[in-house]
Design a protein around this motif. Structure first.
Motif, PDB file in Angstrom:
ATOM      1  N   PRO A   1       5.927   1.017  -5.643  1.00  0.00           N
ATOM      2  CA  PRO A   1       4.939   0.502  -4.687  1.00  0.00           C
ATOM      3  C   PRO A   1       3.514   0.780  -5.141  1.00  0.00           C
ATOM      4  N   LEU A   2       3.294   1.974  -5.710  1.00  0.00           N
ATOM      5  CA  LEU A   2       1.935   2.322  -6.120  1.00  0.00           C
ATOM      6  C   LEU A   2       1.462   1.452  -7.275  1.00  0.00           C
ATOM      7  N   VAL A   3       2.312   1.283  -8.273  1.00  0.00           N
ATOM      8  CA  VAL A   3       1.850   0.533  -9.441  1.00  0.00           C
ATOM      9  C   VAL A   3       1.689  -0.954  -9.105  1.00  0.00           C
ATOM     10  N   VAL A   4       2.583  -1.487  -8.291  1.00  0.00           N
ATOM     11  CA  VAL A   4       2.483  -2.915  -7.950  1.00  0.00           C
ATOM     12  C   VAL A   4       1.206  -3.191  -7.155  1.00  0.00           C
ATOM     13  N   SER A   5       0.939  -2.350  -6.149  1.00  0.00           N
ATOM     14  CA  SER A   5      -0.259  -2.615  -5.345  1.00  0.00           C
ATOM     15  C   SER A   5      -1.517  -2.319  -6.160  1.00  0.00           C
ATOM     16  N   ASP A   6      -1.441  -1.324  -7.027  1.00  0.00           N
ATOM     17  CA  ASP A   6      -2.587  -0.996  -7.868  1.00  0.00           C
ATOM     18  C   ASP A   6      -2.923  -2.156  -8.819  1.00  0.00           C
ATOM     19  N   TYR A   7      -1.906  -2.723  -9.431  1.00  0.00           N
ATOM     20  CA  TYR A   7      -2.143  -3.822 -10.366  1.00  0.00           C
ATOM     21  C   TYR A   7      -2.633  -5.067  -9.638  1.00  0.00           C
ATOM     22  N   ARG A   8      -2.244  -5.210  -8.381  1.00  0.00           N
ATOM     23  CA  ARG A   8      -2.799  -6.329  -7.629  1.00  0.00           C
ATOM     24  C   ARG A   8      -4.257  -6.042  -7.289  1.00  0.00           C
ATOM     25  N   ASP A   9      -4.536  -4.834  -6.749  1.00  0.00           N
ATOM     26  CA  ASP A   9      -5.908  -4.493  -6.364  1.00  0.00           C
ATOM     27  C   ASP A   9      -6.855  -4.528  -7.560  1.00  0.00           C
ATOM     28  N   LYS A  10      -6.369  -4.118  -8.707  1.00  0.00           N
ATOM     29  CA  LYS A  10      -7.218  -4.124  -9.907  1.00  0.00           C
ATOM     30  C   LYS A  10      -7.306  -5.522 -10.506  1.00  0.00           C
ATOM     31  N   ARG A  11      -6.648  -6.477  -9.910  1.00  0.00           N
ATOM     32  CA  ARG A  11      -6.635  -7.887 -10.345  1.00  0.00           C
ATOM     33  C   ARG A  11      -5.988  -8.084 -11.714  1.00  0.00           C
ATOM     34  N   ILE A  12      -5.104  -7.173 -12.053  1.00  0.00           N
ATOM     35  CA  ILE A  12      -4.398  -7.330 -13.320  1.00  0.00           C
ATOM     36  C   ILE A  12      -3.377  -8.457 -13.202  1.00  0.00           C
ATOM     37  N   LEU A  13      -2.746  -8.567 -12.033  1.00  0.00           N
ATOM     38  CA  LEU A  13      -1.771  -9.650 -11.816  1.00  0.00           C
ATOM     39  C   LEU A  13      -2.480 -10.999 -11.878  1.00  0.00           C
TER      40      LEU A  13
ATOM     41  N   VAL B   1       7.415  -3.202  -0.726  1.00  0.00           N
ATOM     42  CA  VAL B   1       6.305  -2.437  -0.158  1.00  0.00           C
ATOM     43  C   VAL B   1       5.026  -2.669  -0.965  1.00  0.00           C
ATOM     44  N   GLY B   2       5.125  -2.579  -2.294  1.00  0.00           N
ATOM     45  CA  GLY B   2       3.947  -2.804  -3.133  1.00  0.00           C
ATOM     46  C   GLY B   2       3.424  -4.224  -3.021  1.00  0.00           C
TER      47      GLY B   2
ATOM     48  N   ILE C   1       3.673  -6.372  -0.413  1.00  0.00           N
ATOM     49  CA  ILE C   1       3.107  -6.843   0.858  1.00  0.00           C
ATOM     50  C   ILE C   1       2.071  -5.887   1.446  1.00  0.00           C
ATOM     51  N   ALA C   2       1.959  -4.660   0.925  1.00  0.00           N
ATOM     52  CA  ALA C   2       0.945  -3.736   1.456  1.00  0.00           C
ATOM     53  C   ALA C   2      -0.437  -4.343   1.197  1.00  0.00           C
ATOM     54  N   PRO C   3      -1.341  -4.257   2.193  1.00  0.00           N
ATOM     55  CA  PRO C   3      -2.649  -4.883   2.014  1.00  0.00           C
ATOM     56  C   PRO C   3      -3.476  -4.255   0.881  1.00  0.00           C
ATOM     57  N   ASN C   4      -3.305  -2.958   0.616  1.00  0.00           N
ATOM     58  CA  ASN C   4      -4.036  -2.339  -0.499  1.00  0.00           C
ATOM     59  C   ASN C   4      -3.301  -1.097  -0.985  1.00  0.00           C
ATOM     60  N   THR C   5      -3.834  -0.494  -2.034  1.00  0.00           N
ATOM     61  CA  THR C   5      -3.159   0.653  -2.657  1.00  0.00           C
ATOM     62  C   THR C   5      -3.047   1.831  -1.697  1.00  0.00           C
TER      63      THR C   5
ATOM     64  N   GLY D   1       0.326   3.601  -0.583  1.00  0.00           N
ATOM     65  CA  GLY D   1       0.547   5.033  -0.779  1.00  0.00           C
ATOM     66  C   GLY D   1       1.098   5.698   0.464  1.00  0.00           C
ATOM     67  N   VAL D   2       0.550   5.314   1.618  1.00  0.00           N
ATOM     68  CA  VAL D   2       1.025   5.891   2.881  1.00  0.00           C
ATOM     69  C   VAL D   2       2.475   5.479   3.126  1.00  0.00           C
ATOM     70  N   TRP D   3       2.754   4.172   2.972  1.00  0.00           N
ATOM     71  CA  TRP D   3       4.126   3.703   3.186  1.00  0.00           C
ATOM     72  C   TRP D   3       5.097   4.379   2.224  1.00  0.00           C
ATOM     73  N   ALA D   4       4.656   4.521   0.978  1.00  0.00           N
ATOM     74  CA  ALA D   4       5.521   5.135  -0.032  1.00  0.00           C
ATOM     75  C   ALA D   4       5.847   6.570   0.361  1.00  0.00           C
ATOM     76  N   SER D   5       4.829   7.311   0.833  1.00  0.00           N
ATOM     77  CA  SER D   5       5.076   8.700   1.234  1.00  0.00           C
ATOM     78  C   SER D   5       6.027   8.766   2.414  1.00  0.00           C
ATOM     79  N   VAL D   6       5.829   7.861   3.362  1.00  0.00           N
ATOM     80  CA  VAL D   6       6.684   7.839   4.553  1.00  0.00           C
ATOM     81  C   VAL D   6       8.143   7.564   4.169  1.00  0.00           C
TER      82      VAL D   6
END
Lengths: 244, 248
Positions: free
Chosen positions: B76-88, B157-158, B160-164, B168-173
């Protein structure tokens, strides 16, 4: 000469706001095209619609005679793109990012040569994150040139560069153009546009307010300095008189 | 294509190792838990009259620690991070699909899981005299199903989460309760009955039941519910990802 980029009646709306309104443009092989306009005039939206990362509401786009949605994989073997916001992995180094980028294409230029041409070959082992703004900007131009492109898109070409590096980048781009590269750029620096662009298009609130050469733009306005000309074209109505 | 995959894999793996957290949570932690359980329970039988030891019983559970770390924390962290960083998004203007970089990540976390599996197997056999009594092909098949199921949760999770930060919160939960209460670290068998019931609602608990069934060669009829649970989780998460995945 062949049209490398052709855009007809391109329109993109966000809700009720029309960001790009019926834009037509064409860019010939081996020329430099400058898309100008204030922030929010629709430059980035136009580029994204041309590249296919945003879907236009109306109009047609072709790059090298192909549709960027349908023939994406083929087009982007030969099209380099530098986005306004740099996208890279956390902790990645300059050489890793270059190698990574090169691996995406069938045929590539030696990125070491490009890095030294752009004066950043000593940064090979540095994390991209730790480069200065100007170095990072140059790196992302290098990345756009790695696939030996026939067309490059450079969004905000030299933002963040110092005067010396700007001149160096101009020189390199002028040389590449001589070799037949087609360049589509946006810029906020009118000196740069004057030096590099064969054709320009000025956008204002999503509409084209001028299309032609820099010389033609100057002739159509009451000014002689291109920066004044540009401001005259982009100024909101009513402000023109005050400035005269 | 092969060249692209190899180069990307090499660089992404380097970046992942540079991050250290997966090395810690997916490779070291399972071994540490194995050693602790081994020292606490040694080669005692799982219960009076059992023909396998407590540690042998726990093997299937320990094998999921790294799947859980990669699936519901790493991915989840890497997927959302790569989206937020616009790598995708950057990949959309290359000849390669953004799907490729996602599959590289899946491959990397699968690799972590397999390395961890091998490592705890060797430790268990060499230092604690464990014997693998069940069917290896069956175990590996279930192992892949559990991996698929947990990883699909992570991608969803990664994706559909709106941001990293939210990811992160969902992943911890998801991660911490599953790590502690699904039986992955704290053995299910020593939990109070009430806790066992609550734990059974977690997908990883079902996955562990599946793996224990294969590793201990337990009766096949116990497998149906865990098997269905894992398959349904995987199918639902994959469907949701396909429909709602956000590339930018």
């Amino acid at each position: 000469m062949k049209d490398m980029i052709k855009v007809e009646k391109l329109t993109k709306k966000y809700g009720s706001h029309t960001a790009v309104d019926e834009i037509n443009l064409s860019v010939k092989r081996g020329t430099v095209f400058g898309l100008l306009g204030a922030n929010g005039a629709g430059k980035t939206t136009t580029i994204e619609c041309i590249l296919g990362t945003k879907k236009a509401d109306h109009g047609t786009v072709s790059i090298m005679g192909m549709d960027p949605h349908k023939q994406r994989k083929k087009i982007f073997q030969k099209v380099g793109v530098q986005f306004q916001e740099a996208a890279y992995q956390d902790k990645i180094t300059v050489s890793e990012l270059c190698e990574f980028t090169a691996s995406l294409y069938k045929s590539t230029t030696d990125f070491m040569e490009l890095l030294s041409e752009f004066g950043i070959s000593d940064k090979l082992k540095s994390p991209v994150k730790e480069l200065s703004g100007g170095q990072r900007q140059r790196l992302f131009i290098v990345l756009a040139l790695i696939p030996k492109p026939e067309v490059v898109f450079l969004d905000e070409l030299t933002t963040g560069l110092d005067a010396r590096s700007r001149r160096d980048v101009w020189k390199i781009l002028a040389d590449l153009k001589e070799m037949g590269l087609t360049i589509f750029l946006t810029s906020h620096f009118m000196d740069e546009v004057e030096v590099l662009c064969d054709q320009i298009c000025i956008l204002k609130r999503g509409k084209i307010v001028f299309y032609g050469t820099v010389a033609e733009a100057i002739r159509q306005s009451p000014y002689e300095k291109f920066e004044d000309v540009y401001l005259w074209f982009t100024d909101e109505e009513g402000q023109n008189d005050e400035n005269l | 294509m092969m060249k692209t995959f190899k180069t990307m894999m090499k660089i992404e793996l380097k970046l992942s190792l540079r991050g250290m957290d997966m090395l810690l949570f997916a490779i070291c932690m399972p071994v540490v838990v194995l050693v602790i359980l081994g020292m606490l329970y040694g080669d005692k039988p799982a219960f009076a009259g059992a023909d396998y030891t407590f540690l042998e019983q726990s093997f299937g559970a320990l094998a999921t620690i790294s799947i859980c770390a990669g699936g519901v924390m790493g991915l989840p962290l890497v997927v959302s991070d790569y989206r937020d960083k616009r790598i995708l998004k950057r990949f959309q203007v290359t000849p390669v699909s953004p799907l490729l970089i996602l599959s590289i990540q899946v491959a990397i976390y699968t690799l972590y899981a397999l390395v961890s599996l091998l490592l705890i197997y060797l430790c268990a056999v060499i230092f604690f005299d464990c014997h693998f009594q069940g069917s290896l092909p069956k175990f590996l098949a279930y192992y892949l199903l559990v991996t698929l199921s947990m990883f699909s949760i992570g991608i969803m999770v990664g994706g559909i989460a709106p941001n990293t930060k939210t990811a992160g919160v969902w992943a911890s939960v998801l991660y911490f309760p599953m790590l502690v209460f699904s039986g992955a670290t704290l053995p299910y068998e020593i939990m109070p009955t009430a806790l066992q019931k609550a734990a059974s609602l977690m997908p990883l608990t079902q996955g562990i039941k599946l793996l224990k069934n294969a590793s201990l060669d337990l009766p096949a009829e116990n497998v149906l519910i865990p098997f269905l649970c894992m398959s349904v989780v995987a199918l639902v998460c994959i469907a949701v990802s396909l429909k709602f995945f956000k590339w930018e």
